[in-house]
Motif scaffolding. Structure first.
Motif, PDB file in Angstrom:
ATOM      1  N   ALA A 116      36.393  -4.264 -29.293  1.00  0.00           N
ATOM      2  CA  ALA A 116      35.108  -4.619 -29.903  1.00  0.00           C
ATOM      3  C   ALA A 116      34.796  -3.630 -31.017  1.00  0.00           C
ATOM      4  O   ALA A 116      34.783  -2.417 -30.788  1.00  0.00           O
ATOM      5  N   ASP A 117      34.517  -4.156 -32.215  1.00  0.00           N
ATOM      6  CA  ASP A 117      34.120  -3.319 -33.351  1.00  0.00           C
ATOM      7  C   ASP A 117      33.445  -4.205 -34.384  1.00  0.00           C
ATOM      8  O   ASP A 117      33.935  -5.301 -34.687  1.00  0.00           O
ATOM      9  N   ASP A 118      32.319  -3.748 -34.924  1.00  0.00           N
ATOM     10  CA  ASP A 118      31.577  -4.587 -35.872  1.00  0.00           C
ATOM     11  C   ASP A 118      32.037  -4.416 -37.309  1.00  0.00           C
ATOM     12  O   ASP A 118      31.679  -5.210 -38.176  1.00  0.00           O
ATOM     13  N   SER A 119      32.822  -3.397 -37.600  1.00  0.00           N
ATOM     14  CA  SER A 119      33.292  -3.150 -38.962  1.00  0.00           C
ATOM     15  C   SER A 119      34.560  -3.952 -39.231  1.00  0.00           C
ATOM     16  O   SER A 119      35.543  -3.856 -38.482  1.00  0.00           O
ATOM     17  N   GLY A 120      34.545  -4.732 -40.313  1.00  0.00           N
ATOM     18  CA  GLY A 120      35.714  -5.520 -40.653  1.00  0.00           C
ATOM     19  C   GLY A 120      36.940  -4.670 -40.916  1.00  0.00           C
ATOM     20  O   GLY A 120      38.050  -4.996 -40.478  1.00  0.00           O
ATOM     21  N   VAL A 121      36.757  -3.556 -41.627  1.00  0.00           N
ATOM     22  CA  VAL A 121      37.904  -2.703 -41.929  1.00  0.00           C
ATOM     23  C   VAL A 121      38.425  -2.046 -40.657  1.00  0.00           C
ATOM     24  O   VAL A 121      39.641  -1.913 -40.472  1.00  0.00           O
ATOM     25  N   ALA A 122      37.529  -1.667 -39.741  1.00  0.00           N
ATOM     26  CA  ALA A 122      37.975  -1.067 -38.476  1.00  0.00           C
ATOM     27  C   ALA A 122      38.736  -2.085 -37.631  1.00  0.00           C
ATOM     28  O   ALA A 122      39.769  -1.755 -37.032  1.00  0.00           O
TER      29      ALA A 122
END
Length: 318
Positions: free
Chosen positions: A191-197
């Motif tokens: 789970a991560d909200d940053s597209g690059v992450a």
């Protein structure tokens, strides 16, 4: 109690309530209007706030880099957020936000600081489903979940730093990460909200040979686990047969990584699944912080070799 320990205790209390503090600032007039929109960054990424110091221009730097500043003996790059967002400050940037995250220190030049507000994560909505902007990760409803609330744009500072500063690219390969073998049918839930992450995590898990499910918020990840719980109660299996490990960011709209971790560890059907927190909030204080909320391990963004080693350790200890 030391100031550092007080900070940790404060963060744990906020995390226990699915809350955080957002520093609000302005960058100037928005493109095509005279409105001065609100922007935000998590307080825990901000080391200090200064009147704009002397800036030394760097030959050959990108136009988004104002130059470098000497802050207490440390030379840090200064990023022009107004240029990146297309805003027009009337009198130039007056304030420097010195930030620490993802193993880096940098300054963000802003027009003015507005306020610090305490919000619940369910007041923050993902920007991906509401706009096409690359630099905004979410919208914070400053006045609560009510119609007509003021909105603050929460910038994807990880993407901004990665796109702007030299030396921020990361080599991801099987040679760097090695392979990780899960039992047949098991996957990693990320789970991560940053597209690059998310892109970096996907590349890293692929290099490890690890099947995965990628989600954008803690709420989405929790829904995956809830659905699996319902399914396994019917077929007599365990959720751990399907999800070998949860890899979660901390700062996410709707539900943060602390709340997700706490829910997992308080559920009898889930608590044996190892949880690794993968966060741009770096430093020993944050490591203590995440362990207090029940995570099995913590790794700071973004080093794929270290990520793979931490995941191996969490899986072995499970």
């Amino acid at each position: 109690m030391s100031q550092s320990q007080q900070d940790i205790e404060q963060r744990v209390r906020l995390a226990g309530s699915n809350m955080f503090e957002l520093l609000l600032f302005r960058l100037g007039e928005a493109p095509g209007s005279e409105d001065r929109e609100l922007f935000g960054i998590n307080v825990f990424k901000v080391r200090e706030i200064l009147a704009m110091p002397a800036i030394t221009a760097v030959a050959g730097a990108k136009p988004e880099i104002l130059g470098v500043a000497d802050i207490r003996g440390q030379i840090i790059p200064v990023i022009d957020l107004a240029r990146i967002t297309g805003c027009r400050p009337k009198n130039g940037p007056k304030i420097l936000l010195v930030t620490e995250f993802a193993r880096t220190t940098q300054g963000f030049a802003v027009e003015e600081v507005d306020d610090i507000v305490r919000l619940e994560w369910n007041q923050v909505l993902s920007a991906e489903s509401h706009s096409g902007g690359r630099t905004v990760t979410s919208f914070a409803r400053i006045d609560g979940n009510v119609d007509g609330s003021r909105l603050a744009q929460v910038l994807d500072v990880e993407r901004i730093v990665r796109d702007t500063l030299p030396g921020q690219t990361t080599e991801i390969s099987e040679e760097a990460t090695g392979r990780i073998k899960l039992k047949p049918g098991a996957r990693v839930l990320a789970a991560d909200d940053s597209g690059v992450a998310r892109a970096l995590i996907e590349q890293s898990l692929t290099a490890m040979g690890v099947p995965f499910v990628m989600t954008k918020t803690g709420q989405e990840a929790w829904k995956v686990l809830e659905d699996l719980l319902a399914r396994t109660r019917k077929d007599g299996t365990e959720v751990a047969d399907h999800i070998a490990l949860v890899l979660t960011d901390l700062e996410m709209p709707e539900m943060d990584g602390f709340t997700l971790t706490r829910r997992i560890k308080s559920d009898a059907g889930l608590r044996h699944i190892p949880v690794v927190i993968h966060s741009s909030l770096s430093g020993s204080a944050n490591e203590q912080h995440v362990r207090k909320v029940g995570a099995n391990a913590y790794v700071s963004k973004f080093e794929p070799t270290e990520l793979a080693n931490v995941m191996r350790g969490a899986l072995r200890a499970a």
